[in-house]
Design an enzyme around this catalytic site. Structure first.
Site, mmCIF file in Angstrom:
data_model
loop_
_atom_site.group_PDB
_atom_site.id
_atom_site.type_symbol
_atom_site.label_atom_id
_atom_site.label_comp_id
_atom_site.label_asym_id
_atom_site.label_seq_id
_atom_site.Cartn_x
_atom_site.Cartn_y
_atom_site.Cartn_z
ATOM 1 N N GLY A 31 0.810 -1.217 0.000
ATOM 2 C CA GLY A 31 0.000 0.000 0.000
ATOM 3 C C GLY A 31 0.841 1.264 0.000
ATOM 4 C CD GLU A 35 2.710 7.430 -11.765
ATOM 5 O OE1 GLU A 35 3.159 6.892 -12.797
ATOM 6 O OE2 GLU A 35 1.505 7.588 -11.562
ATOM 7 C CG HIS A 37 3.072 0.587 -5.521
ATOM 8 N ND1 HIS A 37 3.248 1.662 -4.690
ATOM 9 C CD2 HIS A 37 3.645 -0.476 -4.890
ATOM 10 C CE1 HIS A 37 3.893 1.285 -3.591
ATOM 11 N NE2 HIS A 37 4.154 -0.006 -3.684
ATOM 12 C CG ASP A 150 11.809 -3.721 -3.121
ATOM 13 O OD1 ASP A 150 12.176 -3.467 -1.969
ATOM 14 O OD2 ASP A 150 10.982 -3.025 -3.738
HETATM 15 P P1 AMP Z 1 6.022 -2.337 -1.621
HETATM 16 O O1 AMP Z 1 4.625 -1.836 -1.542
HETATM 17 O O2 AMP Z 1 7.056 -1.288 -1.305
HETATM 18 O O3 AMP Z 1 6.228 -3.643 -0.912
HETATM 19 O O4 AMP Z 1 6.280 -2.650 -3.167
HETATM 20 C C1 AMP Z 1 5.410 -3.467 -3.896
HETATM 21 C C2 AMP Z 1 6.038 -3.731 -5.259
HETATM 22 O O5 AMP Z 1 6.246 -2.490 -5.935
HETATM 23 C C3 AMP Z 1 7.403 -4.419 -5.152
HETATM 24 O O6 AMP Z 1 7.523 -5.388 -6.172
HETATM 25 C C4 AMP Z 1 8.354 -3.284 -5.373
HETATM 26 O O7 AMP Z 1 9.600 -3.678 -5.912
HETATM 27 C C5 AMP Z 1 7.589 -2.426 -6.359
HETATM 28 N N1 AMP Z 1 8.092 -1.058 -6.320
HETATM 29 C C6 AMP Z 1 8.213 -0.262 -5.227
HETATM 30 N N2 AMP Z 1 8.782 0.911 -5.559
HETATM 31 C C7 AMP Z 1 9.022 0.861 -6.898
HETATM 32 C C8 AMP Z 1 9.611 1.770 -7.838
HETATM 33 N N3 AMP Z 1 10.068 2.961 -7.467
HETATM 34 N N4 AMP Z 1 9.701 1.366 -9.114
HETATM 35 C C9 AMP Z 1 9.241 0.140 -9.499
HETATM 36 N N5 AMP Z 1 8.687 -0.746 -8.662
HETATM 37 C C10 AMP Z 1 8.579 -0.399 -7.379
#
Ligand code: AMP
Length: 284
Positions: A31, A35, A37, A150
């Site tokens: 959550g 951008e 996501h 990540d």
């Molecule tokens: P999170 O909500 O931070 O656990 O991220 C969910 C997914 O979104 C994970 O696969 C992250 O690698 C991806 N994600 C988060 N930030 C970015 C970003 N800046 N660019 C691309 N993907 C992202």
């Protein structure tokens, strides 16, 4: 767009989509959507018929002194973003729904889970691998979308899927950045205006490393030291790690003969930020 919180509602809607022959695309998130996501959701929309986004701040991937309690939670804005991006279904379970009393099964991807972020955050990738495998079982996606932001997580999920024969394709999408290069992250919300300016050092250090390698520098330690110096010269920035590694094994390399992954974790005030970049030597 539908939004459900229970496993039984999710199963029903997934069953209907599969029955209708729709290909299911899945974007797991915690959550506070941005951008980065949205780029994963768009990729899912392009390739699949029924897009599911999970929103779950997974307690088992946070250490006892980490930011689980204060992790940003913005459910209304998240629903708006999902609606705008054409998501079909949001799954936003409670902690009890995912980990009912007596829960005791864990997934570990040995080796890969112990380096880099795994060294600084013991147990982190056990929590990630466990929740992602549970979500794969629930959503039964044809394709699941992760961010290169990540990189270690993406590498671990690929390994998990291969080792446990999970019938899902994994797509890893490029890092989405702010105009000044800072990788988008829900944790950027922790930064004060001054810390936000200091936080650009991650991207600057990675770009400097890329340039050195493109100019012919082959010695990984010299490139690494250059990144370390830039970070240490930034007030308020505390280095967690700077590594130059093989993107498959995540082990450090000595000589840069093929594309390598430069990865950083840096604390800036209350935020621990990570970023990475592929460094490609000329002629490889
Ligand atoms: P999170 O909500 O931070 O656990 O991220 C969910 C997914 O979104 C994970 O696969 C992250 O690698 C991806 N994600 C988060 N930030 C970015 C970003 N800046 N660019 C691309 N993907 C992202």
């Amino acid at each position: 767009m539908r939004q459900v919180t229970t496993v039984s509602e999710l199963r029903k809607l997934i069953g209907q989509a599969r029955q209708a022959g729709q290909r299911i695309g899945f974007v797991p998130t915690m959550g506070a959507l941005h951008e980065g996501h949205a780029s994963l959701i768009r990729a899912a929309r392009r390739e699949t018929d029924f897009v599911v986004v999970s929103i779950f701040v997974n307690p088992t991937q946070f250490g006892p002194n980490e930011d689980y309690q204060r992790y940003p939670r913005t459910p209304q804005a998240d629903a708006l973003l999902c609606q705008r991006e054409g998501v079909d279904l949001i799954f936003a379970p409670t902690v009890e729904e995912m980990y009912p009393p007596g829960y005791c099964t864990w997934v570990e991807v040995t080796g890969l889970q112990d380096v880099l972020c795994g060294r600084s955050r013991p147990g982190h990738f056990r929590g990630v691998a466990t929740v992602v495998l549970k979500l794969f079982h629930l959503v039964q996606p044809d394709i699941a979308y992760f961010g290169q932001k990540d990189a270690q997580q993406a590498r671990i999920i690929r390994q998990l899927v291969r080792d446990l024969n999970v019938p899902v394709k994994i797509r890893v999408c490029p890092i989405v950045r702010e105009p000044d290069g800072l990788a988008m992250s829900s944790r950027n919300a922790y930064l004060s205006p001054e810390q936000r300016r200091q936080a650009t050092v991650l991207y600057r250090a990675l770009c400097a490393a890329k340039e050195l390698v493109e100019q012919g520098e082959r010695h990984a330690e010299r490139v690494r030291q250059h990144m370390v110096r830039l970070i240490e010269a930034t007030p308020g920035a505390v280095l967690d790690y700077a590594e130059i590694m093989d993107p498959e094994t995540l082990q450090p390399v000595r000589e840069i003969q093929q594309p390598v992954l430069a990865a950083l974790a840096v604390r800036i005030g209350p935020a621990r930020l990570i970023d990475n970049m592929t460094l490609t030597p000329p002629g490889s």
